[in-house]
Design a protein around this motif. Structure first.
Motif, PDB file in Angstrom:
ATOM      1  N   GLU A 149      90.628   2.062  51.946  1.00 41.74           N
ATOM      2  CA  GLU A 149      91.884   2.328  50.907  1.00 41.74           C
ATOM      3  C   GLU A 149      91.786   1.193  49.697  1.00 41.74           C
ATOM      4  OE1 GLU A 149      94.984   1.732  53.358  1.00 41.74           O
ATOM      5  OE2 GLU A 149      94.788   4.487  54.743  1.00 41.74           O
ATOM      6  N   LEU A 150      92.511   1.745  48.761  1.00 44.48           N
ATOM      7  CA  LEU A 150      92.685   0.786  47.416  1.00 44.48           C
ATOM      8  C   LEU A 150      93.511  -0.200  47.984  1.00 44.48           C
ATOM      9  CD1 LEU A 150      91.841   0.328  44.464  1.00 44.48           C
ATOM     10  CD2 LEU A 150      94.298   1.251  43.413  1.00 44.48           C
ATOM     11  N   ASP A 201     105.427  -3.081  43.924  1.00 44.96           N
ATOM     12  CA  ASP A 201     104.165  -2.869  44.465  1.00 44.96           C
ATOM     13  C   ASP A 201     103.608  -1.952  43.712  1.00 44.96           C
ATOM     14  OD1 ASP A 201     102.029  -4.120  46.166  1.00 44.96           O
ATOM     15  OD2 ASP A 201     102.819  -2.194  47.515  1.00 44.96           O
ATOM     16  N   LEU A 202     102.343  -1.666  44.376  1.00 43.22           N
ATOM     17  CA  LEU A 202     101.646  -0.525  43.585  1.00 43.22           C
ATOM     18  C   LEU A 202     102.042   0.967  43.955  1.00 43.22           C
ATOM     19  CD1 LEU A 202      98.042  -2.461  44.296  1.00 43.22           C
ATOM     20  CD2 LEU A 202      99.498  -2.249  42.276  1.00 43.22           C
ATOM     21  N   ALA A 203     102.810   1.121  42.986  1.00 45.74           N
ATOM     22  CA  ALA A 203     103.154   2.899  42.365  1.00 45.74           C
ATOM     23  C   ALA A 203     102.097   3.086  41.742  1.00 45.74           C
ATOM     24  CB  ALA A 203     104.042   2.628  41.795  1.00 45.74           C
ATOM     25  N   ALA A 204     101.677   4.440  41.328  1.00 46.81           N
ATOM     26  CA  ALA A 204     100.688   4.704  40.760  1.00 46.81           C
ATOM     27  C   ALA A 204     101.188   4.009  39.304  1.00 46.81           C
ATOM     28  CB  ALA A 204     100.888   6.328  40.608  1.00 46.81           C
ATOM     29  N   VAL A 250      98.827   0.801  35.548  1.00 49.37           N
ATOM     30  CA  VAL A 250      98.628  -0.542  34.153  1.00 49.37           C
ATOM     31  C   VAL A 250      97.904  -1.897  34.873  1.00 49.37           C
ATOM     32  CG1 VAL A 250     100.168  -2.573  33.640  1.00 49.37           C
ATOM     33  CG2 VAL A 250     101.317  -0.452  33.545  1.00 49.37           C
ATOM     34  N   ARG A 251      96.792  -1.892  36.002  1.00 45.24           N
ATOM     35  CA  ARG A 251      96.170  -3.103  37.076  1.00 45.24           C
ATOM     36  C   ARG A 251      94.799  -2.715  36.271  1.00 45.24           C
ATOM     37  NH1 ARG A 251      98.794  -7.095  40.655  1.00 45.24           N
ATOM     38  NH2 ARG A 251      96.780  -8.308  39.876  1.00 45.24           N
ATOM     39  N   VAL A 252      94.712  -1.430  35.936  1.00 48.01           N
ATOM     40  CA  VAL A 252      93.432  -0.779  35.550  1.00 48.01           C
ATOM     41  C   VAL A 252      92.875  -1.287  34.035  1.00 48.01           C
ATOM     42  CG1 VAL A 252      91.751   1.795  35.470  1.00 48.01           C
ATOM     43  CG2 VAL A 252      93.163   1.188  37.789  1.00 48.01           C
ATOM     44  N   LEU A 307     103.836   7.635  34.812  1.00 48.78           N
ATOM     45  CA  LEU A 307     105.287   7.977  35.318  1.00 48.78           C
ATOM     46  C   LEU A 307     106.044   9.616  34.722  1.00 48.78           C
ATOM     47  CD1 LEU A 307     107.721   6.162  35.769  1.00 48.78           C
ATOM     48  CD2 LEU A 307     108.593   5.979  34.099  1.00 48.78           C
ATOM     49  N   GLU A 308     104.826  10.348  33.046  1.00 45.57           N
ATOM     50  CA  GLU A 308     105.437  10.837  32.924  1.00 45.57           C
ATOM     51  C   GLU A 308     104.739  11.881  33.495  1.00 45.57           C
ATOM     52  OE1 GLU A 308     106.039  13.847  29.568  1.00 45.57           O
ATOM     53  OE2 GLU A 308     106.804  11.619  29.874  1.00 45.57           O
TER      54      GLU A 308
END
Length: 435
Positions: free
Chosen positions: A78-79, A255-258, A263-265, A284-285
């Motif tokens: 898991e990431l 936290d780390l929503a999709a 954004v972090r990538v 988000l789209e």
């Protein structure tokens, strides 16, 4: 056993001491981040012989670099991403260790954003859109077809604001924060105003479309007040604007929503903050992320129209659709964001009917073990204040922009391109004949 067990350092590095700059280069971070590792106990240091700076054991630095390369893969593949921003546990969530609901209930959205960005809470923080950026964003948004949605407009506004910012490639914390404080009000100011609910002549001049987006209405300069006329044609009710401000502050980060992961990538690849926010808006789209508020709004409106939740819920289930606004995989009970927003909306007389409809939905589905989430609470706000079904998406995207910036800032301090997973190839084994 040492946490370095199993990591056999090279004999070449045995006994070698590295300077701060050398350690930073090996780790792929800035020198300041090396000292952050020391303060967190992840790296040891000692003064050099001349006493002019710190030195680091080369083997220890190499081991930390290897751990950093592996840490993106958590248990069972898991990431997992290191973050000091938001913690979710036991049906509560915290911003930098502070209860997020209490923080959002006492402070304006801008103040909560500053807390997430800097760990300080400047009283009365306000954001101002630069005239050049605002003008460019408005021109770009105005060129879109009328059927464009709020996320279309926000993505275009971000791109336009980026082009006029010559400092967008400066990834220092000071520059990124400066861009963030300008970008968020620019996004709000670039959105077209909602059609007035009454004759245009009765609309106060303070709500006109020519405002700067930071001095509208009652003069307090809050982002929520500037956003209000972009969401509804009704005149601003102070209590309703306060509820909108609470919604924005509650939605700053989760936290780390999709979208946040995207954004972090982008930030890991050292994309500038405008590009990182664009990545978040793109995700988000997706119908599985940003559309939940729209669906909850429409369901709630239908419940009000039909006079009860039972037939509406039944039709959703019969069609094989999940009932929007219910359940959250991170909370066993009610979403704390929904609970806080429901509590604030109880003070609004105009929200009584929508609140009753939302509670009816929750009661009908109670035996499924589902509880209201923030999308249902946001739908109560949008329905009761005469907003469109898309208004929830706008609120969510504007609010979350601050959180995306916070995550980008964290990622800029990490080793570049650390989020580079390896593909698990499942195609035919080579060699194959050339087609």
């Amino acid at each position: 056993m040492s946490d370095l067990a199993g990591e056999r350092p090279s004999d070449i590095s045995a006994g070698i001491r590295l300077t701060t700059r050398e350690a930073a280069q090996l780790l792929g971070v800035k020198p300041a981040t090396v000292y952050a590792y020391v303060s967190r106990g992840q790296l040891g240091s000692r003064r050099d012989a001349a006493g002019r700076g710190s030195t680091f054991d080369a083997r220890e630095v190499e081991a930390l670099a290897r751990r950093s390369r592996r840490e993106a893969a958590g248990p069972a593949g898991e990431l997992a991403v290191r973050t000091a921003l938001t913690l979710i546990e036991a049906d509560r969530y915290f911003y930098r260790g502070v209860d997020a609901v209490e923080l959002a209930s006492r402070y304006a959205y801008e103040e909560v954003a500053e807390w997430l960005w800097t760990g300080s809470l400047p009283h009365g923080a306000r954001f101002t859109a630069p005239p050049e950026a605002l003008a460019a964003a408005r021109r770009a948004v105005a060129a879109l077809p009328d059927h464009g949605g709020p996320l279309d407009r926000l993505r275009v506004a971000v791109a336009a604001a980026a082009v006029v910012d010559p400092l967008r490639f400066d990834l220092s914390e000071e520059a990124v924060l400066g861009s963030a404080r300008c970008l968020i009000p620019t996004l709000v100011g670039a959105l077209p105003e909602a059609a007035p609910a009454v004759a245009p002549a009765s609309v106060p001049a303070s709500v006109s479309g020519d405002g700067d987006g930071d001095r509208d209405g009652d003069g307090d300069g809050r982002l929520a007040r500037a956003l209000w006329p972009r969401l509804t044609g009704r005149e601003p009710d102070p209590a309703a604007v306060d509820a909108l401000d609470l919604a924005l502050a509650l939605l700053v980060d989760h936290d780390l929503a999709a979208s946040t992961l995207a954004v972090r990538v982008a930030a890991s690849a050292r994309a500038h903050p405008y590009a990182a926010v664009s990545a978040g808006l793109g995700v988000l789209e997706g119908p599985l992320h940003g559309a939940a508020g729209r669906l909850a709004h429409r369901m709630l409106a239908e419940v009000l129209e039909r006079g009860g939740a039972a037939p509406v819920v039944a039709e959703h289930l019969r069609a094989g659709r999940r009932v929007p606004g219910l359940g959250h995989r991170l909370y066993r009970g009610e979403d704390p964001r929904a609970r806080a927003l429901f509590g604030r909306l109880e003070a609004l007389p105009q929200a009584a009917a929508a609140l009753g409809a939302a509670r009816d939905v929750a009661a009908v589905t109670a035996r499924h073990g589902l509880h209201a989430n923030v999308d249902l609470a946001l739908a109560v706000l949008t329905v009761s204040c005469g907003m469109t079904a898309e208004a929830g998406e706008t609120v969510f995207a504007v609010a979350r922009t601050a959180g995306w910036i916070a995550h980008a800032l964290e990622e800029y301090r990490e080793r570049p391109l650390r989020m580079r997973p390896s593909g698990h190839y499942t195609g035919p084994r080579p060699p194959r004949p050339l087609p």
